[in-house]
Design an enzyme around this catalytic site. Sequence first.
Site, PDB file in Angstrom:
ATOM      1  N   ASP A 212       0.858  -1.184   0.000  1.00 29.06           N
ATOM      2  CA  ASP A 212       0.000   0.000   0.000  1.00 29.06           C
ATOM      3  C   ASP A 212       0.894   1.235   0.000  1.00 29.06           C
ATOM      4  O   ASP A 212       2.092   1.144   0.259  1.00 29.06           O
ATOM      5  CB  ASP A 212      -0.870   0.016   1.255  1.00 29.06           C
ATOM      6  CG  ASP A 212      -0.012   0.012   2.516  1.00 29.06           C
ATOM      7  OD1 ASP A 212       0.326   1.105   3.014  1.00 29.06           O
ATOM      8  OD2 ASP A 212       0.363  -1.088   2.988  1.00 29.06           O
ATOM      9  N   ASP A 214       1.461   4.577   2.131  1.00 31.48           N
ATOM     10  CA  ASP A 214       1.128   4.932   3.506  1.00 31.48           C
ATOM     11  C   ASP A 214       0.238   6.174   3.550  1.00 31.48           C
ATOM     12  O   ASP A 214       0.095   6.906   2.568  1.00 31.48           O
ATOM     13  CB  ASP A 214       2.421   5.149   4.296  1.00 31.48           C
ATOM     14  CG  ASP A 214       2.260   4.794   5.755  1.00 31.48           C
ATOM     15  OD1 ASP A 214       1.794   3.674   6.042  1.00 31.48           O
ATOM     16  OD2 ASP A 214       2.601   5.627   6.607  1.00 31.48           O
TER      17      ASP A 214
END
Length: 285
Positions: A212, A214
């Site tokens: 992902d 952040d």
Amino acid sequence: MEHQRADIAVIGGTGFYAFLDDPHEVEVTTPYGDPSAPIAIGTVAGRSVAFVPRHGPHHEFPPHRINHRANLWALRSLGVRQVLAPCAVGGLRPEVVPGDVVVPDQLVDRTTGRVQSYVETGAVHLPFADPYCSGVRGAVLGAGEATGGGAERGIVDGGTMVVIEGPRFSTRAESRWYADQGWTLVNMTGHPEAVLAREMQQCYAAIALVTDMDAGAEDGAGVGQAEVFARFKENLDRLRGLLTATIERLPDPDGCSCSNWADGIDLTYEVPDGSAGGVSGGGRA
């Protein structure tokens, strides 16, 4: 007992709870308590490999409760001298995107409450300017080049991984601050694991899967647990292939500074000698 020895270890991260085909398990008692799970030992590419899931076989241990000292000591007691450490990370900067595999070359510790050394008395100061073994990193990068990394972008060479205490994710402000420092990745388990491996005179490298971006690196609600777990699951076969190809390429650890840094130093803790429970004295193992 050769069936209880291994030369190489893989420490599995979030979502990575098994690696070996038809392994046998070894229960190891350490001076620091129990490791995250019994150590599984099997053969990969003709080499004896140990595996331990750092969070436990069912993710029992959150990042701030992992017994890293027991894990690394147990592996060293079985003879392990080289450690591959796949982990899930968040991306902080635009040079990485979800799905990338990064082989970091630097580490920043932002944890707050972890026991991070085997040294409990005396003067033993670990050299740690370069936290990851160049030989093991080179094997990972070579494996990634040979296999194409299993994704369009392949393998990213280098980057700084900042390790936070967890188990919460970063605030948006924290994430933006980390990115402003030039740090590339954020993680919750890479410290003190890398330090302890060096104290155990093991060659260690992290293999970081970006799951992902952040919280401060993009708009939106920020990262969530389900997203991280799902991305890691999607890439399990890719990581297994990369690990197998890396194991085939690992260099001889003899002479590496990761293992000989303590030559001439009187260590104040014991390093197992690799005979499944024995220990060596002084600064050699």
